[in-house]
Design an enzyme around this catalytic site. Structure first.
Site, mmCIF file in Angstrom:
data_model
loop_
_atom_site.group_PDB
_atom_site.id
_atom_site.type_symbol
_atom_site.label_atom_id
_atom_site.label_comp_id
_atom_site.label_asym_id
_atom_site.label_seq_id
_atom_site.Cartn_x
_atom_site.Cartn_y
_atom_site.Cartn_z
ATOM 1 N N LYS A 23 0.830 -1.221 0.000
ATOM 2 C CA LYS A 23 0.000 0.000 0.000
ATOM 3 C C LYS A 23 0.856 1.259 0.000
ATOM 4 O O LYS A 23 0.563 2.208 -0.705
ATOM 5 C CB LYS A 23 -0.872 0.059 1.266
ATOM 6 C CG LYS A 23 -2.117 -0.745 1.248
ATOM 7 C CD LYS A 23 -3.068 -0.334 2.343
ATOM 8 C CE LYS A 23 -2.466 -0.204 3.726
ATOM 9 N NZ LYS A 23 -2.039 -1.456 4.347
ATOM 10 N N ARG A 44 -9.109 1.539 9.452
ATOM 11 C CA ARG A 44 -8.735 0.135 9.590
ATOM 12 C C ARG A 44 -9.851 -0.660 10.256
ATOM 13 O O ARG A 44 -9.757 -1.883 10.342
ATOM 14 C CB ARG A 44 -7.483 0.038 10.461
ATOM 15 C CG ARG A 44 -6.178 -0.159 9.718
ATOM 16 C CD ARG A 44 -5.121 -0.256 10.784
ATOM 17 N NE ARG A 44 -3.856 -0.793 10.386
ATOM 18 C CZ ARG A 44 -2.866 -0.084 9.863
ATOM 19 N NH1 ARG A 44 -3.031 1.189 9.588
ATOM 20 N NH2 ARG A 44 -1.713 -0.655 9.603
ATOM 21 N N ARG A 55 11.264 -6.708 4.192
ATOM 22 C CA ARG A 55 11.150 -5.275 3.885
ATOM 23 C C ARG A 55 12.167 -4.453 4.689
ATOM 24 O O ARG A 55 12.374 -4.683 5.867
ATOM 25 C CB ARG A 55 9.727 -4.815 4.213
ATOM 26 C CG ARG A 55 9.464 -3.374 3.879
ATOM 27 C CD ARG A 55 8.005 -3.102 3.767
ATOM 28 N NE ARG A 55 7.313 -3.104 5.051
ATOM 29 C CZ ARG A 55 6.025 -2.785 5.175
ATOM 30 N NH1 ARG A 55 5.312 -2.469 4.115
ATOM 31 N NH2 ARG A 55 5.446 -2.820 6.343
ATOM 32 N N ARG A 81 -0.131 -8.556 13.717
ATOM 33 C CA ARG A 81 -0.717 -7.547 12.819
ATOM 34 C C ARG A 81 -1.690 -8.175 11.824
ATOM 35 O O ARG A 81 -2.748 -7.629 11.542
ATOM 36 C CB ARG A 81 0.393 -6.823 12.041
ATOM 37 C CG ARG A 81 1.193 -5.878 12.886
ATOM 38 C CD ARG A 81 2.429 -5.426 12.155
ATOM 39 N NE ARG A 81 2.153 -4.478 11.093
ATOM 40 C CZ ARG A 81 2.989 -4.210 10.103
ATOM 41 N NH1 ARG A 81 4.141 -4.835 10.011
ATOM 42 N NH2 ARG A 81 2.685 -3.322 9.198
ATOM 43 N N ARG A 117 11.549 -2.155 10.204
ATOM 44 C CA ARG A 117 10.570 -1.589 11.127
ATOM 45 C C ARG A 117 10.290 -2.587 12.247
ATOM 46 O O ARG A 117 10.228 -3.784 12.001
ATOM 47 C CB ARG A 117 9.270 -1.272 10.375
ATOM 48 C CG ARG A 117 9.349 -0.005 9.573
ATOM 49 C CD ARG A 117 8.201 0.167 8.622
ATOM 50 N NE ARG A 117 6.908 -0.313 9.120
ATOM 51 C CZ ARG A 117 5.760 -0.175 8.462
ATOM 52 N NH1 ARG A 117 5.749 0.421 7.281
ATOM 53 N NH2 ARG A 117 4.640 -0.628 8.948
HETATM 54 P P1 AMP Z 1 1.092 1.136 8.990
HETATM 55 O O1 AMP Z 1 2.351 1.833 8.573
HETATM 56 O O2 AMP Z 1 -0.138 1.673 8.338
HETATM 57 O O3 AMP Z 1 1.211 -0.363 8.888
HETATM 58 O O4 AMP Z 1 0.886 1.455 10.543
HETATM 59 C C1 AMP Z 1 1.872 1.109 11.519
HETATM 60 C C2 AMP Z 1 1.220 0.964 12.876
HETATM 61 O O5 AMP Z 1 0.567 2.204 13.271
HETATM 62 C C3 AMP Z 1 0.109 -0.072 12.958
HETATM 63 O O6 AMP Z 1 0.621 -1.387 13.154
HETATM 64 C C4 AMP Z 1 -0.700 0.424 14.163
HETATM 65 O O7 AMP Z 1 -0.049 0.111 15.396
HETATM 66 C C5 AMP Z 1 -0.637 1.954 13.977
HETATM 67 N N1 AMP Z 1 -1.772 2.428 13.150
HETATM 68 C C6 AMP Z 1 -1.696 3.071 11.962
HETATM 69 N N2 AMP Z 1 -2.921 3.385 11.504
HETATM 70 C C7 AMP Z 1 -3.802 2.918 12.412
HETATM 71 C C8 AMP Z 1 -5.237 2.897 12.500
HETATM 72 N N3 AMP Z 1 -5.994 3.422 11.526
HETATM 73 N N4 AMP Z 1 -5.800 2.332 13.594
HETATM 74 C C9 AMP Z 1 -5.059 1.800 14.584
HETATM 75 N N5 AMP Z 1 -3.704 1.748 14.558
HETATM 76 C C10 AMP Z 1 -3.071 2.308 13.487
#
Ligand code: AMP
Length: 285
Positions: A43, A122, A161, A205, A194
Protein backbone atom coordinates in the site's frame (compact mmCIF):
# COMPACT_ATOMS: atom_id res chain seq x y z
CA UNK A 1 12.18 16.73 -8.93
CA UNK A 2 8.85 18.53 -9.10
CA UNK A 3 7.10 20.62 -6.44
CA UNK A 4 4.96 17.66 -5.34
CA UNK A 5 8.00 15.74 -4.21
CA UNK A 6 9.20 18.72 -2.16
CA UNK A 7 6.07 18.76 -0.03
CA UNK A 8 7.07 17.62 3.45
CA UNK A 9 3.44 16.82 4.51
CA UNK A 10 4.14 18.77 7.70
CA UNK A 11 0.48 19.47 8.50
CA UNK A 12 -0.29 15.77 8.31
CA UNK A 13 2.83 14.39 10.00
CA UNK A 14 3.16 16.96 12.78
CA UNK A 15 -0.45 18.14 13.21
CA UNK A 16 -2.35 21.38 12.66
CA UNK A 17 0.29 23.68 14.19
CA UNK A 18 2.66 22.81 11.31
CA UNK A 19 2.37 24.09 7.74
CA UNK A 20 3.23 22.14 4.59
CA UNK A 21 6.27 23.48 2.76
CA UNK A 22 4.41 23.37 -0.57
CA UNK A 23 0.70 24.01 -1.14
CA UNK A 24 -0.46 21.35 -3.63
CA UNK A 25 -1.67 22.55 -7.00
CA UNK A 26 -5.46 23.18 -7.15
CA UNK A 27 -7.00 20.46 -9.31
CA UNK A 28 -10.33 20.74 -11.07
CA UNK A 29 -11.35 17.34 -9.84
CA UNK A 30 -8.90 16.14 -7.18
CA UNK A 31 -8.70 12.45 -6.41
CA UNK A 32 -9.75 11.37 -2.93
CA UNK A 33 -8.86 7.77 -2.31
CA UNK A 34 -8.62 5.30 0.55
CA UNK A 35 -6.20 2.38 0.23
CA UNK A 36 -6.96 -0.87 2.07
CA UNK A 37 -5.04 -4.11 2.25
CA UNK A 38 -3.17 -6.20 4.79
CA UNK A 39 0.24 -5.03 6.05
CA UNK A 40 2.94 -5.84 3.50
CA UNK A 41 0.66 -5.78 0.49
CA UNK A 42 2.48 -2.75 -0.92
CA UNK A 43 0.00 0.00 0.00
CA UNK A 44 2.78 2.43 0.94
CA UNK A 45 4.54 1.99 -2.42
CA UNK A 46 1.27 2.33 -4.35
CA UNK A 47 0.33 5.38 -2.27
CA UNK A 48 3.60 7.06 -3.26
CA UNK A 49 3.15 6.18 -6.96
CA UNK A 50 -0.44 7.41 -6.90
CA UNK A 51 0.35 10.66 -5.10
CA UNK A 52 3.22 11.45 -7.48
CA UNK A 53 0.97 11.01 -10.51
CA UNK A 54 -2.23 12.48 -9.09
CA UNK A 55 -0.77 15.49 -7.27
CA UNK A 56 -2.63 14.34 -4.16
CA UNK A 57 -1.13 14.17 -0.69
CA UNK A 58 -0.08 10.85 0.87
CA UNK A 59 -1.89 10.71 4.21
CA UNK A 60 -0.43 7.72 6.04
CA UNK A 61 -1.40 7.24 9.69
CA UNK A 62 1.59 4.89 10.18
CA UNK A 63 3.86 7.75 9.05
CA UNK A 64 2.27 10.05 11.67
CA UNK A 65 3.35 7.63 14.41
CA UNK A 66 6.78 6.95 12.90
CA UNK A 67 7.37 10.72 12.72
CA UNK A 68 6.31 11.07 16.39
CA UNK A 69 8.78 8.34 17.31
CA UNK A 70 11.67 10.44 16.03
CA UNK A 71 10.75 13.24 18.47
CA UNK A 72 12.07 13.60 21.98
CA UNK A 73 9.88 11.63 24.41
CA UNK A 74 9.26 14.75 26.50
CA UNK A 75 7.72 16.44 23.44
CA UNK A 76 5.13 13.66 23.13
CA UNK A 77 1.63 13.84 24.55
CA UNK A 78 0.37 10.97 26.72
CA UNK A 79 -1.92 9.91 23.89
CA UNK A 80 1.00 9.75 21.45
CA UNK A 81 3.14 7.72 23.89
CA UNK A 82 0.26 5.24 24.26
CA UNK A 83 -0.09 5.07 20.46
CA UNK A 84 3.62 4.35 20.04
CA UNK A 85 3.44 1.56 22.62
CA UNK A 86 0.63 -0.09 20.62
CA UNK A 87 2.66 0.26 17.46
CA UNK A 88 5.71 -1.40 19.06
CA UNK A 89 3.56 -4.35 20.13
CA UNK A 90 2.09 -4.62 16.62
CA UNK A 91 -1.44 -3.92 17.89
CA UNK A 92 -3.87 -1.28 16.68
CA UNK A 93 -3.75 2.14 18.32
CA UNK A 94 -6.87 2.66 20.53
CA UNK A 95 -9.84 4.13 18.66
CA UNK A 96 -10.13 7.30 20.77
CA UNK A 97 -6.52 8.23 19.96
CA UNK A 98 -7.02 7.49 16.26
CA UNK A 99 -10.09 9.72 16.11
CA UNK A 100 -8.16 12.53 17.80
CA UNK A 101 -5.29 12.13 15.31
CA UNK A 102 -7.69 12.31 12.33
CA UNK A 103 -9.89 15.12 13.66
CA UNK A 104 -6.80 17.27 14.30
CA UNK A 105 -5.77 16.70 10.70
CA UNK A 106 -9.17 17.25 9.05
CA UNK A 107 -7.75 20.19 7.05
CA UNK A 108 -5.66 17.66 5.09
CA UNK A 109 -8.90 16.04 3.88
CA UNK A 110 -9.86 19.43 2.38
CA UNK A 111 -6.51 19.74 0.60
CA UNK A 112 -7.05 21.19 -2.88
CA UNK A 113 -4.78 18.56 -4.44
CA UNK A 114 -6.84 15.67 -3.00
CA UNK A 115 -5.50 12.83 -0.88
CA UNK A 116 -4.56 9.18 -0.76
CA UNK A 117 -5.45 7.91 2.71
CA UNK A 118 -3.22 4.99 3.66
CA UNK A 119 -3.73 3.09 6.95
CA UNK A 120 -7.01 4.76 7.93
CA UNK A 121 -9.72 3.55 8.28
CA UNK A 122 -8.74 0.14 9.59
CA UNK A 123 -11.96 -0.68 11.45
CA UNK A 124 -15.65 -0.25 10.82
CA UNK A 125 -15.84 2.37 13.61
CA UNK A 126 -13.05 4.39 11.94
CA UNK A 127 -14.83 4.15 8.57
CA UNK A 128 -17.96 5.59 10.14
CA UNK A 129 -15.97 8.47 11.68
CA UNK A 130 -14.39 9.18 8.30
CA UNK A 131 -17.77 9.08 6.58
CA UNK A 132 -19.10 11.68 9.03
CA UNK A 133 -16.03 13.89 8.69
CA UNK A 134 -16.27 13.84 4.90
CA UNK A 135 -20.00 14.54 4.99
CA UNK A 136 -19.38 17.55 7.27
CA UNK A 137 -16.80 18.81 4.80
CA UNK A 138 -19.11 18.06 1.83
CA UNK A 139 -16.45 15.89 0.29
CA UNK A 140 -16.82 12.49 -1.32
CA UNK A 141 -14.42 9.67 -1.99
CA UNK A 142 -13.67 8.48 -5.50
CA UNK A 143 -12.83 4.93 -4.42
CA UNK A 144 -11.64 2.60 -1.70
CA UNK A 145 -8.92 0.55 -3.36
CA UNK A 146 -8.59 -2.88 -1.72
CA UNK A 147 -5.26 -4.61 -2.45
CA UNK A 148 -5.53 -8.42 -2.25
CA UNK A 149 -2.70 -10.98 -1.84
CA UNK A 150 -2.32 -14.58 -0.50
CA UNK A 151 -1.10 -14.84 3.12
CA UNK A 152 2.23 -16.64 2.42
CA UNK A 153 3.29 -13.91 0.03
CA UNK A 154 2.44 -11.23 2.59
CA UNK A 155 4.64 -12.80 5.28
CA UNK A 156 7.57 -13.11 2.86
CA UNK A 157 7.18 -9.49 1.77
CA UNK A 158 7.02 -8.13 5.31
CA UNK A 159 9.96 -9.98 6.81
CA UNK A 160 12.27 -8.90 3.96
CA UNK A 161 11.15 -5.27 3.88
CA UNK A 162 13.70 -2.56 4.69
CA UNK A 163 12.89 1.14 4.97
CA UNK A 164 15.17 4.17 4.63
CA UNK A 165 15.36 6.02 7.95
CA UNK A 166 15.48 9.40 6.15
CA UNK A 167 13.43 9.43 2.96
CA UNK A 168 11.25 6.37 3.86
CA UNK A 169 11.96 4.67 0.50
CA UNK A 170 11.12 0.97 0.69
CA UNK A 171 13.36 -1.92 -0.43
CA UNK A 172 13.17 -5.71 -0.13
CA UNK A 173 16.06 -8.05 0.64
CA UNK A 174 15.26 -10.30 -2.35
CA UNK A 175 12.53 -8.69 -4.49
CA UNK A 176 13.97 -5.17 -4.62
CA UNK A 177 17.41 -5.12 -2.97
CA UNK A 178 19.30 -1.82 -2.62
CA UNK A 179 22.43 -1.41 -4.78
CA UNK A 180 24.59 -1.38 -1.62
CA UNK A 181 23.54 -3.60 1.27
CA UNK A 182 21.91 -1.63 4.09
CA UNK A 183 22.04 1.69 2.21
CA UNK A 184 19.26 3.66 0.52
CA UNK A 185 19.72 4.04 -3.29
CA UNK A 186 18.06 7.47 -3.21
CA UNK A 187 19.63 9.34 -0.30
CA UNK A 188 22.42 6.94 0.85
CA UNK A 189 21.14 6.87 4.43
CA UNK A 190 20.83 3.63 6.41
CA UNK A 191 18.01 1.14 5.87
CA UNK A 192 16.30 -0.44 8.87
CA UNK A 193 13.72 -3.09 9.62
CA UNK A 194 10.57 -1.59 11.13
CA UNK A 195 9.84 -2.95 14.61
CA UNK A 196 6.43 -4.07 13.42
CA UNK A 197 7.98 -6.01 10.49
CA UNK A 198 9.71 -8.42 12.87
CA UNK A 199 8.26 -11.98 12.71
CA UNK A 200 6.62 -11.86 16.19
CA UNK A 201 4.76 -8.62 15.34
CA UNK A 202 3.78 -9.77 11.80
CA UNK A 203 1.46 -12.53 13.03
CA UNK A 204 -0.21 -10.19 15.51
CA UNK A 205 -0.72 -7.55 12.82
CA UNK A 206 -2.18 -9.96 10.27
CA UNK A 207 -4.62 -11.41 12.83
CA UNK A 208 -5.65 -7.89 13.87
CA UNK A 209 -6.13 -6.98 10.22
CA UNK A 210 -8.32 -9.99 9.45
CA UNK A 211 -10.65 -9.51 12.40
CA UNK A 212 -11.03 -5.75 12.16
CA UNK A 213 -11.22 -5.14 8.43
CA UNK A 214 -13.70 -7.78 7.23
CA UNK A 215 -16.72 -5.66 8.33
CA UNK A 216 -15.01 -2.52 7.05
CA UNK A 217 -14.61 -4.04 3.59
CA UNK A 218 -18.27 -5.02 3.55
CA UNK A 219 -19.23 -1.46 4.59
CA UNK A 220 -17.25 0.02 1.67
CA UNK A 221 -18.73 -2.55 -0.72
CA UNK A 222 -22.24 -1.60 0.38
CA UNK A 223 -21.44 2.04 -0.35
CA UNK A 224 -20.37 1.06 -3.87
CA UNK A 225 -16.84 2.32 -3.24
CA UNK A 226 -14.85 -0.93 -3.05
CA UNK A 227 -12.34 -1.32 -5.88
CA UNK A 228 -10.43 -4.63 -5.56
CA UNK A 229 -6.95 -4.78 -7.09
CA UNK A 230 -4.74 -7.90 -7.23
CA UNK A 231 -1.47 -6.94 -5.52
CA UNK A 232 0.86 -9.55 -7.05
CA UNK A 233 3.70 -8.66 -9.41
CA UNK A 234 5.97 -5.62 -9.54
CA UNK A 235 4.97 -2.23 -8.11
CA UNK A 236 4.55 -0.95 -11.70
CA UNK A 237 2.22 -3.82 -12.60
CA UNK A 238 0.12 -3.22 -9.50
CA UNK A 239 0.07 0.49 -10.25
CA UNK A 240 -1.16 -0.15 -13.80
CA UNK A 241 -3.99 -2.30 -12.45
CA UNK A 242 -4.87 0.43 -9.96
CA UNK A 243 -4.84 3.14 -12.63
CA UNK A 244 -7.09 1.09 -14.87
CA UNK A 245 -9.55 0.38 -12.06
CA UNK A 246 -9.70 4.08 -11.12
CA UNK A 247 -10.06 5.16 -14.72
CA UNK A 248 -13.01 2.79 -15.05
CA UNK A 249 -14.66 4.25 -11.94
CA UNK A 250 -14.52 7.85 -13.14
CA UNK A 251 -15.86 6.87 -16.53
CA UNK A 252 -18.66 5.03 -14.77
CA UNK A 253 -19.39 7.86 -12.30
CA UNK A 254 -19.45 10.76 -14.74
CA UNK A 255 -19.92 9.24 -18.13
CA UNK A 256 -16.65 10.80 -19.28
CA UNK A 257 -13.06 9.63 -19.17
CA UNK A 258 -10.46 11.07 -16.80
CA UNK A 259 -8.36 11.53 -19.91
CA UNK A 260 -10.50 14.59 -20.67
CA UNK A 261 -9.81 16.14 -17.27
CA UNK A 262 -6.97 18.13 -15.82
CA UNK A 263 -5.84 15.26 -13.63
CA UNK A 264 -5.80 12.96 -16.65
CA UNK A 265 -2.19 13.76 -17.53
CA UNK A 266 -1.20 11.24 -14.89
CA UNK A 267 -2.27 8.25 -16.95
CA UNK A 268 -0.21 7.21 -19.94
CA UNK A 269 -1.86 5.23 -22.78
CA UNK A 270 0.15 2.21 -21.65
CA UNK A 271 -1.30 2.52 -18.14
CA UNK A 272 -4.77 2.46 -19.54
CA UNK A 273 -4.22 -0.49 -21.84
CA UNK A 274 -5.00 -3.38 -19.50
CA UNK A 275 -8.32 -4.42 -17.94
CA UNK A 276 -9.62 -3.12 -14.60
CA UNK A 277 -11.99 -4.32 -11.93
CA UNK A 278 -15.18 -3.17 -10.29
CA UNK A 279 -17.14 0.06 -10.69
CA UNK A 280 -19.38 1.97 -8.30
CA UNK A 281 -21.28 5.17 -7.71
CA UNK A 282 -18.92 7.44 -5.73
CA UNK A 283 -20.64 7.87 -2.34
CA UNK A 284 -18.89 9.24 0.72
CA UNK A 285 -17.33 6.46 2.72
P1 AMP B 1 1.09 1.14 8.99
O1 AMP B 1 2.35 1.83 8.57
O2 AMP B 1 -0.14 1.67 8.34
O3 AMP B 1 1.21 -0.36 8.89
O4 AMP B 1 0.89 1.45 10.54
C1 AMP B 1 1.87 1.11 11.52
C2 AMP B 1 1.22 0.96 12.88
O5 AMP B 1 0.57 2.20 13.27
C3 AMP B 1 0.11 -0.07 12.96
O6 AMP B 1 0.62 -1.39 13.15
C4 AMP B 1 -0.70 0.42 14.16
O7 AMP B 1 -0.05 0.11 15.40
C5 AMP B 1 -0.64 1.95 13.98
N1 AMP B 1 -1.77 2.43 13.15
C6 AMP B 1 -1.70 3.07 11.96
N2 AMP B 1 -2.92 3.39 11.50
C7 AMP B 1 -3.80 2.92 12.41
C8 AMP B 1 -5.24 2.90 12.50
N3 AMP B 1 -5.99 3.42 11.53
N4 AMP B 1 -5.80 2.33 13.59
C9 AMP B 1 -5.06 1.80 14.58
N5 AMP B 1 -3.70 1.75 14.56
C10 AMP B 1 -3.07 2.31 13.49
Amino acid sequence: MNSRELNDRAAWLRGPSAECSVVPERLEQPWRLVLLGPPGVGKGTQARLLTQRLGACHLSTGDVFREAKTRNERQQTLAMSAALNSMRRGTLVPEAIMWQVIRERASCLRCQGGFVLDGFPRTLAQAKVLKLLLENERLSLDAVVNYELPLAEIVSRLSGRRTCQSCKAIFHLTAQPPRTEGMCDLCCDALYQREDDRPEAITVRLNAYQSSTAPLIQFCRNLGLLTPVVASGSPEEIFRRTATALEKRRKFDSGSSVTSRKSARVWSPEMLACCGNESGNGNNI
